[in-house]
Design a protein around this motif. Structure first.
Motif, PDB file in Angstrom:
ATOM      1  N   ASP A  44      31.440  -9.856  86.193  1.00 20.77           N
ATOM      2  CA  ASP A  44      32.232  -8.777  86.780  1.00 20.77           C
ATOM      3  C   ASP A  44      31.864  -7.457  86.123  1.00 20.77           C
ATOM      4  N   PRO A  45      31.386  -6.474  86.896  1.00 22.98           N
ATOM      5  CA  PRO A  45      30.966  -5.208  86.294  1.00 22.98           C
ATOM      6  C   PRO A  45      32.098  -4.451  85.606  1.00 22.98           C
ATOM      7  N   ARG A  46      33.338  -4.769  85.966  1.00 18.77           N
ATOM      8  CA  ARG A  46      34.452  -4.128  85.260  1.00 18.77           C
ATOM      9  C   ARG A  46      34.511  -4.626  83.824  1.00 18.77           C
ATOM     10  N   ARG A 104      26.328 -10.906  82.538  1.00 12.74           N
ATOM     11  CA  ARG A 104      25.139 -10.861  83.394  1.00 12.74           C
ATOM     12  C   ARG A 104      25.556 -10.316  84.750  1.00 12.74           C
ATOM     13  N   ARG A 105      24.630  -9.652  85.437  1.00 18.78           N
ATOM     14  CA  ARG A 105      24.913  -9.051  86.734  1.00 18.78           C
ATOM     15  C   ARG A 105      23.779  -9.335  87.715  1.00 18.78           C
ATOM     16  N   GLY A 106      24.077  -9.191  88.989  1.00 13.78           N
ATOM     17  CA  GLY A 106      23.042  -9.293  90.017  1.00 13.78           C
ATOM     18  C   GLY A 106      22.737 -10.729  90.394  1.00 13.78           C
ATOM     19  N   VAL A 109      32.938 -14.375  88.513  1.00 13.28           N
ATOM     20  CA  VAL A 109      32.243 -13.374  89.324  1.00 13.28           C
ATOM     21  C   VAL A 109      33.202 -12.301  89.823  1.00 13.28           C
ATOM     22  N   PRO A 110      32.656 -11.154  90.249  1.00 13.47           N
ATOM     23  CA  PRO A 110      33.523 -10.085  90.750  1.00 13.47           C
ATOM     24  C   PRO A 110      34.203 -10.466  92.062  1.00 13.47           C
TER      25      PRO A 110
END
Length: 118
Positions: A38-40, A64-66, A86-87
């Motif tokens: 989650d980018p937050r 991790r992202r993407g 996950v977001p």
């Protein structure tokens, strides 16, 4: 085993089960890693530190992202259980994680919008 906690809606309670499952598996002597996608960044990393200290169990957490396919495959070879938070939206993180997951858990709140999302 890769377990993804995901939903395409935010605010339904994904982080709590992700964190609790990670600690529960670790207490049972499984080698576990928690992936916070989650980018937050709210989530797993903050909740985990409290839960892990409370149970004196160390659960490593990584952000991790993407596209998570390769990352999750590597982590799955290194750990018995990989929990992925996950977001709350339809994102590359959610879709890629679900594509390699052994289990997907999708928490939903009890509202008309959540029922339609389900």
């Amino acid at each position: 085993m890769i377990i993804v906690i995901g939903n395409n809606k935010g605010g339904v309670g994904k982080t709590t089960p992700a964190t609790n499952l990670a600690v529960a598996f670790a207490i049972r002597m499984n080698k576990v890693v928690l992936v916070d996608a989650d980018p937050r960044g709210s989530c797993a990393l903050l909740g985990l530190s409290t839960a892990a200290k409370q149970h004196t169990t160390l659960v490593p957490a990584v952000q991790r992202r993407g596209n998570l396919v390769d990352t999750l495959k590597v982590l799955s070879r290194q750990n018995q259980v990989v929990i992925v938070d996950v977001p709350g939206r339809n994102s590359p993180d959610l879709i890629s994680a679900m594509s390699v997951a052994d289990v997907v858990i999708s928490p939903h709140a009890c509202s008309q919008l959540d029922l339609e999302t389900l």
